[in-house]
Write an enzyme that holds these catalytic residues in place. Structure first.
Site, mmCIF file in Angstrom:
data_model
loop_
_atom_site.group_PDB
_atom_site.id
_atom_site.type_symbol
_atom_site.label_atom_id
_atom_site.label_comp_id
_atom_site.label_asym_id
_atom_site.label_seq_id
_atom_site.Cartn_x
_atom_site.Cartn_y
_atom_site.Cartn_z
ATOM 1 N N ASP A 13 62.170 -57.217 -10.944
ATOM 2 C CA ASP A 13 62.102 -58.246 -11.953
ATOM 3 C C ASP A 13 61.010 -59.223 -11.710
ATOM 4 O O ASP A 13 61.397 -60.399 -12.044
ATOM 5 C CB ASP A 13 63.614 -58.501 -12.392
ATOM 6 C CG ASP A 13 64.344 -57.655 -12.535
ATOM 7 O OD1 ASP A 13 64.087 -56.704 -13.301
ATOM 8 O OD2 ASP A 13 65.325 -57.521 -12.041
ATOM 9 N N LYS A 16 56.454 -57.596 -13.179
ATOM 10 C CA LYS A 16 55.267 -56.517 -13.019
ATOM 11 C C LYS A 16 54.966 -55.857 -14.425
ATOM 12 O O LYS A 16 53.691 -55.670 -14.607
ATOM 13 C CB LYS A 16 56.303 -55.389 -12.252
ATOM 14 C CG LYS A 16 56.425 -55.793 -10.866
ATOM 15 C CD LYS A 16 56.926 -54.318 -10.075
ATOM 16 C CE LYS A 16 58.195 -53.801 -10.456
ATOM 17 N NZ LYS A 16 59.360 -54.523 -10.280
ATOM 18 N N GLN A 223 61.008 -50.979 -9.317
ATOM 19 C CA GLN A 223 62.085 -51.794 -8.590
ATOM 20 C C GLN A 223 61.014 -52.539 -7.546
ATOM 21 O O GLN A 223 60.134 -53.039 -7.993
ATOM 22 C CB GLN A 223 62.947 -50.823 -7.730
ATOM 23 C CG GLN A 223 64.057 -50.254 -8.830
ATOM 24 C CD GLN A 223 63.582 -48.924 -9.329
ATOM 25 O OE1 GLN A 223 62.911 -48.075 -8.770
ATOM 26 N NE2 GLN A 223 63.808 -48.848 -10.648
HETATM 27 P P1 IMP Z 1 70.130 -47.958 -8.752
HETATM 28 O O1 IMP Z 1 68.544 -47.919 -8.499
HETATM 29 O O2 IMP Z 1 70.424 -47.716 -10.222
HETATM 30 O O3 IMP Z 1 70.648 -46.982 -7.809
HETATM 31 O O4 IMP Z 1 70.477 -49.021 -8.103
HETATM 32 C C1 IMP Z 1 70.491 -49.619 -7.101
HETATM 33 C C2 IMP Z 1 69.995 -51.232 -6.908
HETATM 34 O O5 IMP Z 1 68.876 -51.390 -7.237
HETATM 35 C C3 IMP Z 1 71.131 -52.095 -7.845
HETATM 36 O O6 IMP Z 1 71.252 -53.186 -7.108
HETATM 37 C C4 IMP Z 1 70.326 -52.490 -9.164
HETATM 38 O O7 IMP Z 1 70.579 -53.582 -9.945
HETATM 39 C C5 IMP Z 1 68.763 -52.324 -8.520
HETATM 40 N N1 IMP Z 1 67.714 -51.986 -9.436
HETATM 41 C C6 IMP Z 1 67.681 -50.795 -9.776
HETATM 42 N N2 IMP Z 1 66.557 -50.776 -10.668
HETATM 43 C C7 IMP Z 1 66.139 -51.986 -10.769
HETATM 44 C C8 IMP Z 1 65.211 -52.735 -11.522
HETATM 45 O O8 IMP Z 1 64.192 -52.130 -12.320
HETATM 46 N N3 IMP Z 1 65.159 -54.205 -11.201
HETATM 47 C C9 IMP Z 1 65.903 -54.545 -10.513
HETATM 48 N N4 IMP Z 1 66.622 -54.175 -9.827
HETATM 49 C C10 IMP Z 1 67.038 -52.965 -9.895
#
Ligand code: IMP
Length: 428
Positions: A13, A16, A223
């Protein structure tokens, strides 16, 4: 523009989307190389604002080829919904390419993501519950189904049967959840298979041919560095390599093809989900609340309020190293405009030891305290500035300090959400 990798340097966040939006039109191809529907990118078309999670943002630019690389995971339901939505808005999607080697998110992956989080209780990761971790786990366990399996129903059914032999007992006996049959999922995925068929390609070959033909390629990371499965704050990370190395494995393009690595860093810091965040401002802190409200710090994918804090130069310096950054883009500098003074974390301290890089041992990272430098704020609206020299002295000093602490030149500075609210120092 050659070949560029764009990566987040913090916990995601960073803005990007705004920088991608600014530079995408200059590239021939835009490729996502990791992650799935956990990413979110807000786009505005025909006056409508909507989020894209699976389709690369390149789709919004005429003539730009959007590619979903092999390192990504694909939730066909979400992808098809997005393609339908884009069609309704009159945005063409015929150039889209999807790697046949990308893995498929299956219904049980989403069930297991939610169930795992419930099992972890207060130790939960705070995932987006889009099935990301379980899908990548199956990829590593060689139990996954890939996009190319959609092209052969016999193979799809065979692989699904093998997967369900493991998943159903876990769903039923460990979590008390409903199970699936091969027929059920095959019926559900058959229309997706038909719909996605025209887009499936051997994307490594496509990308290499494009590069050989002199085309420019932007690898768009989702991410961020501190959420990378290897280099992030494990286990509070996502399940893929978000760092620049992921662009290589996640696309099938060799490392010498990369010309530039652009890191995106927000002028302050946010995080969603659990995990360490040394410069976090406590809940209810007026500056934290202000950053959240002025910076609109709510997730695109989950709507969650983001945790807010001060810029952490140790994290960005670390990101510069693990990604080999050549350039930095600083976003949301305008959000700091109402502060009398600004803190910037220049080091950590734990057990009397000073750390100028992220400590290797997680326990030290958890108990370390930030060492701050306090600098004066500029107390004015900078959104109208279009050159570095127009910025107030304090804002220029803040950027210079970031540059000095990261060892990377700051090539772009965003002073507002719109595309033109940007200062280009060295990018073009
Ligand atoms: P997952 O990718 O859904 O497995 O989440 C794993 C971690 O990555 C968590 O802390 C989410 O909040 C974080 N996360 C996943 N995608 C994003 C994103 O696009 N922006 C910020 N954090 C993310």
């Amino acid at each position: 523009m050659g070949v560029t990798v764009l990566v987040g340097t913090q916990w995601g966040d960073e803005g990007k989307g705004k920088i991608t939006d600014l530079i995408t039109g200059e590239y021939d191809v835009v490729c996502r190389y990791q992650g799935g529907a956990n990413a979110g990118h807000t786009v505005i078309a025909n006056g409508h604002r909507f989020g894209l999670h699976q389709v690369p943002s390149g789709v919004m630019y005429e003539g730009v080829v959007p590619v979903i690389g092999n390192g990504c995971i694909v939730d066909p339901q979400i992808l098809v919904e997005e393609l339908d939505m884009l069609a309704r808005e009159g945005i063409p999607t015929d150039l889209l390419k999807i790697s046949g080697n990308a893995h498929l998110v299956m219904p049980y992956h989403k069930d297991l993501d939610g169930a795992n989080e419930r099992r972890l209780g207060k130790n939960l990761i705070g995932t987006t519950r889009r099935g990301v971790g379980p899908t990548y786990a199956d990829k590593a366990s060689r139990l996954g189904l890939r996009v190319q399996d959609l092209q052969d129903e016999k193979v799809f059914r065979e692989k699904l049967e093998t997967a369900l032999a493991e998943k159903n007992p876990i769903l039923e006996l460990v979590y008390g959840l409903p199970t699936y049959t091969v027929d059920q999922i095959t019926e559900l995925y058959r229309p997706y298979a038909k719909r996605l068929q025209p887009y499936i390609v051997e994307s490594s070959r496509y990308l290499n041919d494009a590069i050989d033909a002199g085309k420019s390629v932007l690898f768009e990371g989702a991410q961020a560095t501190m959420l990378d499965i290897d280099h992030g704050t494990y286990p509070f990370v996502t399940s893929s390599n978000c760092t620049a190395g992921g662009a290589i494995t996640g696309s099938g393009v060799g490392p010498v093809a990369i010309d530039r690595v652009l890191g995106i860093a927000k002028a302050y810091l946010t995080r969603v989900g659990s995990g360490p965040f040394l410069t976090e401002l406590p809940q209810g802190d007026p500056i934290g609340e202000m950053l959240c409200e002025v910076g609109h710090e709510y997730g695109v994918t989950t709507g969650r309020k983001r945790r807010c804090g001060w810029y952490d130069a140790v994290v960005v310096n670390y990101a510069a190293r693990v990604n080999g950054l050549t350039d930095l883009a600083i976003t949301k500098l305008d959000v700091l405009g109402c502060l009398d003074e600004i803190k910037i974390c220049v080091a950590y301290e734990a057990d009397g030891v000073r750390y100028e890089t992220v400590p290797e041992h997680q326990s030290i990272f958890y108990r370390a305290k930030p060492v701050y430098m306090t600098v004066p704020g500029w107390k004015c609206d900078i959104s109208g500035c279009r050159s570095f020299f127009e910025l107030p002295r304090e804002a220029k000093d803040y950027i210079d300090l970031i540059e000095q602490l990261s060892g990377v030149r700051v090539s772009l500075v965003a002073v507002g959400p719109d595309r033109d609210e940007t200062i280009d120092r060295h990018w073009r």
